[in-house]
Every structure is written in structure tokens, then in C-alpha cells.
Design an enzyme around this catalytic site. Structure first.
Site, mmCIF file in Angstrom:
data_model
loop_
_atom_site.group_PDB
_atom_site.id
_atom_site.type_symbol
_atom_site.label_atom_id
_atom_site.label_comp_id
_atom_site.label_asym_id
_atom_site.label_seq_id
_atom_site.Cartn_x
_atom_site.Cartn_y
_atom_site.Cartn_z
ATOM 1 N N GLY A 67 0.825 -1.194 0.000
ATOM 2 C CA GLY A 67 0.000 0.000 0.000
ATOM 3 C C GLY A 67 0.864 1.252 0.000
ATOM 4 C CG ASN A 81 -3.045 -1.572 1.631
ATOM 5 O OD1 ASN A 81 -2.470 -1.377 2.701
ATOM 6 N ND2 ASN A 81 -3.648 -0.611 0.963
ATOM 7 C CD GLU A 142 -5.702 1.921 3.970
ATOM 8 O OE1 GLU A 142 -4.554 2.386 3.846
ATOM 9 O OE2 GLU A 142 -6.700 2.587 4.281
ATOM 10 N NE ARG A 167 -14.070 6.308 12.015
ATOM 11 C CZ ARG A 167 -13.366 6.690 10.957
ATOM 12 N NH1 ARG A 167 -13.960 7.267 9.935
ATOM 13 N NH2 ARG A 167 -12.053 6.476 10.912
#
Length: 205
Positions: A67, A81, A142, A167
Site C-alpha cells: 500500500g 492492503n 486496509e 462509522r
């Protein structure tokens, strides 16, 4: 549903300011949705009853790729990743944001299966476009293993089961705000994975 009503002045600017303050306080505790403007000059927040999301549990299988090398060096939270093209169809309708679940690595060399290869670990997973950084708009997945793992598993197959949505993806003004929120996400994810209904997936096939 949390409702704020500005009944005396009908002052929308004041209402929006107060609504923004309420939304800010709520977002520190729980994810929320903006439920729109109702009759009587009302502004509403809708809070989820739990962390369930449509499609849960979602099982992903992908090799681990390189990543941006930001997780461990800049933020202090190393991530693995996943190779997005492999699982693009599965995540096409997935809401951008932070999830919790379990993950395990299937090492090609079984002698390396010490920690993450022998038993699934708690993880929080970010699915999104990294709005706090200007490094492109492609979607990345991730995976942060909550317990410390020292193994290098680039190119190995990681299996992840996503169980809950914490969230939506947010943009932070600075690194410290992002780090504080990640710590909160990890705390929520770890606590939720101790619940029996979620803990059972630690032995998911």
C-alpha cells in the site's frame, strides 16, 4: 431518532449551527445518518440500533499487496492492503467506512504460520478512498490486526469476515484527529468482537 426543533425564531442559520454541534457530539459516540428536514422546521439525526450492515457477514479472500506504507510509519497502525480487483464485485455496494471482524492468513510456507496463520485475529478494516490524504481516489481495503503481529505477509492470502460497520469514511483536518478516531474505532471493534454472536465467527470456515 434525535430531533432538534427551532420553534421560537424560525432561524435556519441558528438551527443549522445547533444541529452541527449535536451531530459533532453524536459522531464521537456512534455513526449516524442525516434524516433530513421534517415539518415544523425540524432537523433529524438517525442513529443505528447496532453495528449491523446489509450483507453482513461479508467474507473476503485476497492476496496482501503493498500500500502507501502510511499505516505503520505515519499513523502507528500497520495495515495489510487487500488486492481490490480480486474482490471488486463483492464490495461494489459496500458503504465506505470502517468495519470490524476477524482475519487469518494462509501462508504458503506452513512453517511461517506462527501467529496470524494459526488462529484468526480481531481486525478493523477501512474500505474507502482516504479523504484525509491527497493520493488518489481509488478504493483501498486496509486491514489492521488489533493485536501486535510482527510477521511480514505480503503476497500471502488473507481471509477476512466483516461483521459490523463502525462509522462512515470521514475527512480529518490533521493526523492527530485521525489517530484519535482510529483508536476509538479499534476500541469499539475489539469490544464488539467480544460479544458471543461476533466471537462465534472466529471459527468461521
Amino acid at each position: 431518532i434525535v430531533v432538534f426543533q427551532e420553534l421560537l425564531l424560525g432561524d435556519n442559520s441558528k438551527a443549522m449551527k445547533t444541529f452541527g454541534e449535536i451531530a459533532g457530539l453524536v459522531s464521537e459516540k456512534l455513526p449516524y445518518e442525516f434524516a433530513g428536514v421534517a415539518e415544523g422546521n425540524s432537523l433529524c439525526l438517525r442513529l443505528p440500533e447496532d453495528y449491523h450492515f446489509s450483507g453482513s457477514p461479508l467474507r473476503l479472500k485476497s492476496k496482501v499487496v503493498h500500500g502507501f506504507q502510511r499505516g505503520s510509519k505515519q499513523l502507528g497502525f500497520p495495515t495489510a492492503n487487500l488486492h481490490v480487483p480480486t474482490i471488486e464485485t463483492q464490495i461494489s455496494g459496500l458503504k465506505r467506512g470502517v468495519y470490524f471482524g476477524w482475519a487469518k492468513v494462509n501462508f504458503k510456507d506452513k512453517a511461517r504460520s506462527r501467529e496470524l496463520g494459526t488462529a484468526p485475529r480481531k481486525v478493523v478494516v477501512n474500505v474507502g478512498q482516504r479523504p484525509s490524504f491527497e493520493d488518489g481516489t481509488d478504493v483501498t481495503i486496509e486491514v489492521h490486526v488489533i493485536s501486535e503481529v510482527v510477521e511480514d505477509f505480503y503476497g500471502e492470502e488473507m481471509r477476512v469476515v466483516l461483521l459490523g460497520f463502525i462509522r462512515p469514511e470521514m475527512k480529518f483536518d490533521g493526523i492527530q484527529g485521525l489517530v484519535s478516531r482510529i483508536r476509538r474505532d479499534i476500541g469499539i471493534g475489539s469490544k464488539m468482537l467480544d460479544i458471543d454472536a461476533h466471537k462465534a465467527f472466529a471459527v468461521d470456515a
